[in-house]
Design a protein around this motif. Structure first.
Motif, PDB file in Angstrom:
ATOM      1  N   LYS A  22     -41.535 -70.776   9.058  1.00 11.18           N
ATOM      2  CA  LYS A  22     -40.829 -71.268  10.246  1.00 11.18           C
ATOM      3  C   LYS A  22     -41.195 -72.707  10.574  1.00 11.18           C
ATOM      4  O   LYS A  22     -40.330 -73.482  10.991  1.00 11.18           O
ATOM      5  CB  LYS A  22     -41.098 -70.343  11.430  1.00 11.18           C
ATOM      6  CG  LYS A  22     -40.262 -69.077  11.317  1.00 11.18           C
ATOM      7  CD  LYS A  22     -40.265 -68.263  12.578  1.00 11.18           C
ATOM      8  CE  LYS A  22     -39.176 -67.190  12.497  1.00 11.18           C
ATOM      9  NZ  LYS A  22     -39.462 -66.055  13.376  1.00 11.18           N
ATOM     10  N   VAL A  23     -42.461 -73.051  10.377  1.00  8.61           N
ATOM     11  CA  VAL A  23     -42.854 -74.443  10.622  1.00  8.61           C
ATOM     12  C   VAL A  23     -42.102 -75.363   9.655  1.00  8.61           C
ATOM     13  O   VAL A  23     -41.549 -76.393  10.041  1.00  8.61           O
ATOM     14  CB  VAL A  23     -44.394 -74.618  10.484  1.00  8.61           C
ATOM     15  CG1 VAL A  23     -44.759 -76.088  10.343  1.00  8.61           C
ATOM     16  CG2 VAL A  23     -45.112 -74.014  11.690  1.00  8.61           C
ATOM     17  N   ALA A  25     -39.249 -74.727   8.115  1.00 11.46           N
ATOM     18  CA  ALA A  25     -37.830 -74.725   8.465  1.00 11.46           C
ATOM     19  C   ALA A  25     -37.560 -75.688   9.625  1.00 11.46           C
ATOM     20  O   ALA A  25     -36.618 -76.472   9.587  1.00 11.46           O
ATOM     21  CB  ALA A  25     -37.378 -73.311   8.839  1.00 11.46           C
ATOM     22  N   ASN A  26     -38.434 -75.646  10.623  1.00  8.28           N
ATOM     23  CA  ASN A  26     -38.265 -76.548  11.765  1.00  8.28           C
ATOM     24  C   ASN A  26     -38.395 -78.011  11.363  1.00  8.28           C
ATOM     25  O   ASN A  26     -37.635 -78.861  11.817  1.00  8.28           O
ATOM     26  CB  ASN A  26     -39.306 -76.227  12.839  1.00  8.28           C
ATOM     27  CG  ASN A  26     -38.776 -75.251  13.862  1.00  8.28           C
ATOM     28  OD1 ASN A  26     -37.679 -75.433  14.370  1.00  8.28           O
ATOM     29  ND2 ASN A  26     -39.541 -74.209  14.136  1.00  8.28           N
TER      30      ASN A  26
ATOM     31  N   GLN B 439     -44.218 -69.695  18.326  1.00 14.09           N
ATOM     32  CA  GLN B 439     -43.634 -70.620  17.368  1.00 14.09           C
ATOM     33  C   GLN B 439     -43.719 -72.054  17.858  1.00 14.09           C
ATOM     34  O   GLN B 439     -43.991 -72.966  17.100  1.00 14.09           O
ATOM     35  CB  GLN B 439     -42.161 -70.283  17.149  1.00 14.09           C
ATOM     36  CG  GLN B 439     -41.929 -69.515  15.884  1.00 14.09           C
ATOM     37  CD  GLN B 439     -40.594 -68.823  15.929  1.00 14.09           C
ATOM     38  OE1 GLN B 439     -40.535 -67.604  16.041  1.00 14.09           O
ATOM     39  NE2 GLN B 439     -39.508 -69.564  15.874  1.00 14.09           N
ATOM     40  N   ALA B 442     -47.245 -73.288  17.479  1.00 12.54           N
ATOM     41  CA  ALA B 442     -47.576 -73.519  16.071  1.00 12.54           C
ATOM     42  C   ALA B 442     -46.989 -74.844  15.600  1.00 12.54           C
ATOM     43  O   ALA B 442     -47.654 -75.635  14.920  1.00 12.54           O
ATOM     44  CB  ALA B 442     -47.047 -72.378  15.204  1.00 12.54           C
ATOM     45  N   TYR B 443     -45.759 -75.095  15.996  1.00 12.00           N
ATOM     46  CA  TYR B 443     -45.098 -76.321  15.560  1.00 12.00           C
ATOM     47  C   TYR B 443     -45.729 -77.548  16.229  1.00 12.00           C
ATOM     48  O   TYR B 443     -45.930 -78.580  15.595  1.00 12.00           O
ATOM     49  CB  TYR B 443     -43.597 -76.234  15.844  1.00 12.00           C
ATOM     50  CG  TYR B 443     -42.773 -77.282  15.120  1.00 12.00           C
ATOM     51  CD1 TYR B 443     -43.038 -77.601  13.801  1.00 12.00           C
ATOM     52  CD2 TYR B 443     -41.726 -77.947  15.757  1.00 12.00           C
ATOM     53  CE1 TYR B 443     -42.290 -78.563  13.125  1.00 12.00           C
ATOM     54  CE2 TYR B 443     -40.967 -78.900  15.087  1.00 12.00           C
ATOM     55  CZ  TYR B 443     -41.262 -79.209  13.767  1.00 12.00           C
ATOM     56  OH  TYR B 443     -40.509 -80.160  13.110  1.00 12.00           O
ATOM     57  N   GLN B 446     -48.887 -78.324  14.408  1.00 10.50           N
ATOM     58  CA  GLN B 446     -48.608 -78.947  13.111  1.00 10.50           C
ATOM     59  C   GLN B 446     -48.261 -80.422  13.302  1.00 10.50           C
ATOM     60  O   GLN B 446     -48.725 -81.289  12.562  1.00 10.50           O
ATOM     61  CB  GLN B 446     -47.452 -78.202  12.428  1.00 10.50           C
ATOM     62  CG  GLN B 446     -47.062 -78.744  11.061  1.00 10.50           C
ATOM     63  CD  GLN B 446     -48.061 -78.394   9.973  1.00 10.50           C
ATOM     64  OE1 GLN B 446     -48.850 -77.469  10.118  1.00 10.50           O
ATOM     65  NE2 GLN B 446     -48.054 -79.154   8.890  1.00 10.50           N
TER      66      GLN B 446
ATOM     67  N   PHE C  97     -30.065 -75.181  12.179  1.00 12.71           N
ATOM     68  CA  PHE C  97     -30.780 -73.965  11.810  1.00 12.71           C
ATOM     69  C   PHE C  97     -29.754 -72.845  11.763  1.00 12.71           C
ATOM     70  O   PHE C  97     -29.211 -72.446  12.786  1.00 12.71           O
ATOM     71  CB  PHE C  97     -31.857 -73.674  12.858  1.00 12.71           C
ATOM     72  CG  PHE C  97     -32.879 -72.685  12.401  1.00 12.71           C
ATOM     73  CD1 PHE C  97     -34.121 -73.118  11.958  1.00 12.71           C
ATOM     74  CD2 PHE C  97     -32.610 -71.326  12.410  1.00 12.71           C
ATOM     75  CE1 PHE C  97     -35.078 -72.213  11.531  1.00 12.71           C
ATOM     76  CE2 PHE C  97     -33.562 -70.421  11.983  1.00 12.71           C
ATOM     77  CZ  PHE C  97     -34.801 -70.865  11.540  1.00 12.71           C
TER      78      PHE C  97
END
Lengths: 132, 551, 321
Positions: A22-23, A25-26, B439, B442-443, B446, C97
């Motif tokens: 998911k990271v 993909a983002n 999510q 997490a992003y 990162q 997405f």
């Protein structure tokens, strides 16, 4: 209209560790790409068929369960069968160096290990598919 | 205290400080929380010792769940292990016990976790890879061969099929002559965090909660020493949450189980004492310590005030800790020993009841024997050399620690209100609330790392060019899968198949009705029905959960 | 790595039923331009057989799950199904997405189901500019049902009603979807309203609310009265009812030449839109027009000419006989 890069991001195998997928993909989306996300528990058959129907340029597979030596070869084989060898396949996950070598030999373009900067993945794709 | 002097000095200090200048970096915790440069009596003004701390072993248990803590007994050193066949893992268990480990912890492979037998198509390539493959009671018997199940406790990291693996374990003990009520251990059995973070689900939430309340009821009557749910923040954190989210979401899950138990007509004081917790110990040393302290206080208060628990044991938040796997680097892997040591230290200073320390090579493959030994030695060094066990909750009363503990508690309460507004945990899962929150964190992390705002030694700073990884790796032989496939097929051929069919039919009827499923699952286990067969029977009645997508 | 086989060879493979060729032709349609026109020119004769059903509604209404269930039912009736799932392109990054497939993976190994995810790209609404062309391609590829899924935001509602024969509006009981739907103009375009998540306690009330609103509409004698269906994609209830109502609507259209008229109307609006689009592009591309416009704008700024005086002069320049 300029061609958009289309990327399929999928998680083969039975584990549910989709943080990385998911990271990535983002990050790819933020880099202006179109991401087709098919989620968890994908079989090689599902991945290959989705990649073909969606006519993606790149497929990214995240594997952490240790099943990489089963999953990648099967996906590569199916891609060939479906006439989609042109699609670039890369992977991410916990994959020992000697397996990485073997996977690159069967045509997996790159394996990104833990701690990868998503910028490197964007760069890897852009090198092959520059923005037009 | 001379208040005037204090105020003057503080003013003078602040003036000097503002002239000092700072490095151009962010002073935030690993979760991105800003922290002050200094904490003073001003922050803890109005602090009420009795109300907020109490003595160890006394309400609200902020300082620890036992009066004597590590002076009485050290935490359990419990290294999670499992790979290959039951026989392979049995060898590792004997090795760990010989080296002073005090409890066992089973890691299962993905097919076992997801309810597939080893010869199922979806199991291909995954058998014995990231844990041990268990298909039936037969494998469980091999797994604990030569180990007295009345003398050790075993923790099993299993969730959706927890009822079945527990049944296998109980039957394995029974065959060696150990009665159900003499066996102790833990099943993770925390399905809510699967929907939230770990994603190894099988059935939909409501059906899963029914199985869980069945386990609660069965164990409180027949397996009283068993910890029935290990309510887990570990995976929520590994999925990328912040410390506050880990704390809040885990406790919210815990309260949801308590509510489910009460709704099923169980007495809270009968099942709550067997609930335990499982937290992550991440890199930010103090943030982790205050997380554990806040957790104990919140749990005790709510259990008492909201759920009316009377038994003091219902108020105790006992927890296992594992150091954070997601903080380990594949680059310069030896550095992971140091990371793990600090993380283990904060778990101990935070009052953990049991601890797993990660091995340095876990970002590369399954841990090798040597790496596992170093990880275990790390705990032993903390316990026997550093002296931190001498004094209970030594950080209590620190302006910084107490202020941050209060802040953690408040932040968690704010999350509880949000979850309530959404209609409770299951509804919030439905709406993707937790998933989105995690999510996003997490992003964010990162991005902070990639921008260099967060440093990971050896990754974005202090790198080593052309590094050769010099660590022996454990490899799983391809042969394992073939052997295990044969083993499950042999097991099916060797048993009374008519009896298995009858028991599975009984299970189906029980699932369709409202009876407790545990006794029937145990009957299925006894006649060597496989995990896959039992799961398939239940899937036929309960259906399967489908992955939702939240972005 | 971008080279692809020639359009001719792709069209040949397409005629042979090769999914990979169809998929690559869709990409060409998405990219637009001369190649896209060539593709459309050569496949258009083979279109006209597919029935088109649009599914729209707010995000989170469970459209993809519903589509997944509906597809299974249509497959059981031997329909060959094409699915086009459209999601918005981020106006900030240009990325998108596309996650609808996740709900439809059950069909990924069925050769008679073709799923394609599209990003809305330059389009203002929730729908992609090339949707019609992609539907045509699926039609020509032998799909007799094409399901189009769009997020019901902005202007996509009106667009979907210009592309689909039957429009299904999917709503959920929670968060006042009913009111939102009325505001967004969804009430105007739906032939069928689905109240999804029927297991929700408020579902029946919400369905009644929609029903009441629909009664206020002035529907001429003999015309279609929009229907409300309760479904639960999770519990698999109401899906058969939905299929029945879709088929009922289709039969209704078949009566008295309604379908033929609708088809003409849709094609007419496509030609008109394409023409307008082409004209606008030509105007923008013309140096003469730009030069004159720039000159005259100075006069407009000074108040010497009105905007219409400029337009009249430009009109003469590009006059179409």
């Amino acid at each position: 209209m300029a061609r958009k890069v289309r990327v399929l991001v999928a998680k083969p195998g039975l584990d549910g560790h989709d943080r990385g997928a998911k990271v990535v993909a983002n990050a790819l989306k933020d880099a202006g790409m179109e991401i087709i996300y098919t989620g968890l528990h994908q079989t090689p058959e599902m991945i290959a068929e989705s990649a073909v129907q969606e006519d993606v340029d790149v497929v990214g597979l995240s594997i952490l369960s240790g099943a990489h030596m089963t999953m990648f070869p099967r996906v590569m084989e199916l891609m060939k069968e479906k006439g989609a060898e042109h699609i670039v396949i890369f992977g991410g996950g916990i994959i020992p160096a000697e397996d990485v070598e073997k996977l690159e030999k069967i045509g997996v373009a790159r394996i990104f290990g833990p701690g990868t900067d998503t910028g490197d993945i964007v760069k890897f794709i852009r090198e092959r598919f520059p923005e037009e | 205290m001379d208040r005037k002097k204090y105020n003057d000095e503080k003013k003078r200090y602040q003036e000097t400080l503002s002239g000092c200048g700072c490095q151009d970096i962010e002073f935030t915790t690993v979760s991105g929380e800003e922290v002050g440069e200094i904490y003073t009596p001003d922050e803890t003004e109005g602090f009420d010792y009795n109300e907020q701390l109490g003595f160890p072993g006394q309400y609200p248990y902020t300082r620890g769940v036992y009066p004597n803590m590590y002076r009485g007994r050290l935490w359990t050193q419990r290294q999670f292990a499992g790979f290959g066949t039951a026989k392979d893992t049995n060898g590792r268990y004997h090795y760990l016990l010989e080296h002073g480990q005090t409890g066992l912890s089973v890691a299962f492979d993905m097919p076992t976790i997801m309810g597939y037998d080893s010869d199922h198509k979806r199991s291909e390539g995954e058998v014995g890879r990231c844990g041990v493959a268990i298909d039936s009671l037969r494998d469980m018997e091999v797994l604990f061969d030569g180990i007295d199940l009345g003398a050790i406790t075993t923790s099993m990291t299993i969730n959706a099929p927890a009822s079945i693996l527990l049944a296998f374990y109980l039957c394995a003990g029974e065959k060696k002559g150990t009665a159900f009520d003499k066996m102790g251990g833990t099943i993770q059995n925390d399905i809510l965090k699967e929907y939230i973070a770990q994603k190894s689900w099988i059935f939909p939430p409501e059906e899963s909660l029914r199985i869980i309340t069945n386990i609660l009821a069965f164990c409180s009557d027949h397996v009283p020493r068993w910890n029935t749910i290990s309510i887990s923040g570990y995976h929520i954190r590994e999925a990328g949450s912040t410390a506050i989210q880990e704390l809040a979401f885990t406790l919210a899950d815990g309260f949801a189980y308590v509510e489910a138990g009460i709704a099923a007509g169980l007495d809270v004081d009968k099942f709550a004492p067997r609930l335990s917790f499982f937290f992550n110990s991440h890199l930010d040393f103090f943030e982790e310590i205050v997380k554990y302290r806040a957790a104990r206080r919140i749990w005790a208060k709510r259990m008492k005030e909201k759920y009316g628990a009377k038994n003091p044991k219902s108020l105790l938040l006992r927890f296992h800790t594992q150091t954070a796997g997601c903080t380990l680097t594949a680059q310069q892997p030896e550095n992971n020993i140091v990371r793990t040591a600090f993380q283990a230290m904060s778990a101990v200073l935070g009052g953990t009841q049991s601890l797993h320390t990660n091995s340095m090579d876990e970002t590369l493959a399954l841990p090798s024997e040597k790496a596992v030994r170093i990880a275990l030695r790390t705990q032993q060094i903390i316990a026997h050399e550093t002296g931190v066990i001498n004094t209970i909750d030594p950080l209590a009363g620190s302006y910084f620690i107490e202020t941050r503990t209060n802040e953690m508690e408040e932040a968690a309460e704010a999350y509880f209100r949000k979850i309530d507004d959404l209609g409770g945990v299951v509804k919030a899962i439905d709406k993707g609330f937790f998933q989105r929150e995690i999510q996003r964190s997490a992003y964010e992390y990162q991005k902070a790392f990639e921008a260099g705002r967060k440093v990971i030694v050896g990754l974005n700073r202090f790198k080593l060019e052309n590094e050769e990884i010099d660590i022996p790796l454990l490899r799983i032989d391809e042969e394992v899968e073939r052997q295990q496939k044969k083993a499950v097929q042999d097991a099916r051929a060797d048993r009374d198949n008519d009896k298995v069919a009858r028991e599975l039919e009984r299970l189906k009827a029980a699932a369709e009705g409202t009876d407790n499923l545990m006794p029937v699952i145990i009957d299925c286990a006894r006649c060597y029905a496989t995990e896959g067969e039992i799961i398939d029977t239940l899937k036929g009645v309960f259906g399967e959960y489908k992955e939702p997508l939240f972005i | 790595m971008r080279e692809r086989p020639s359009i001719e060879s792709l069209l040949e493979l397409f005629a042979d039923g090769k999914v990979s060729a169809a998929a690559r032709l869709i990409t060409i349609l998405e990219d637009g331009g001369k190649d896209a026109e060539r593709v459309l020119d050569s496949i258009f004769q083979r279109t006209g057989n597919a029935y088109r059903i649009g599914f729209t509604g707010p995000p989170g209404a469970g459209k993809s799950s519903l589509l997944n269930r509906v597809t299974a039912k249509f497959r059981a009736k031997d329909h060959r199904v094409g699915i086009i799932a459209i999601d918005p392109t981020s106006p900030f990054t240009g990325g998108a997405f596309l996650g609808d497939r996740i709900r439809m993976q059950a069909h990924s190994e069925d050769p008679d189901v073709f799923v394609r995810s599209l990003a809305s790209r330059g389009s203002l609404g929730g729908i992609s500019n090339c949707t019609d062309e992609v539907v045509d391609l699926m039609d020509a590829f032998g799909k007799d049902l094409v399901l189009i899924e769009t997020v019901g935001v902005g202007q996509s509602e009106l667009e979907i009603s210009e592309k689909a024969h039957t429009v299904v509006v999917v709503l959920v009981p929670e968060s006042g979807d009913g009111i939102q739907a009325m505001k967004a103009g969804l009430m105007e375009i739906g032939d069928i309203f689905v109240m999804n998540k029927a297991d929700h306690e408020d579902a029946e009330g919400a369905a009644r609310e929609i029903q009441d609103t629909l009664r206020l509409k002035d529907i001429p004698e003999g015309e279609w009265e929009p229907k409300v269906v309760l479904t639960s994609a999770r519990e698999e209830t109401g899906i058969d009812d939905l299929i029945d109502v879709i088929e009922e609507h289709r039969r209704h259209l078949d009566e008295g030449g309604r379908f033929a008229n609708m088809r003409k109307k849709i094609l007419r609006s496509r030609v008109r839109n394409a023409l307008m689009d082409r004209m606008e592009r030509r105007l923008r591309a013309s140096d003469k027009v730009r030069e004159l416009l720039e000159q005259r704008m100075e006069s407009v700024y000074r108040g010497e000419m009105s905007p219409y005086m400029v337009v009249r002069e430009l009109e003469e320049l590009v006059s179409i006989q």
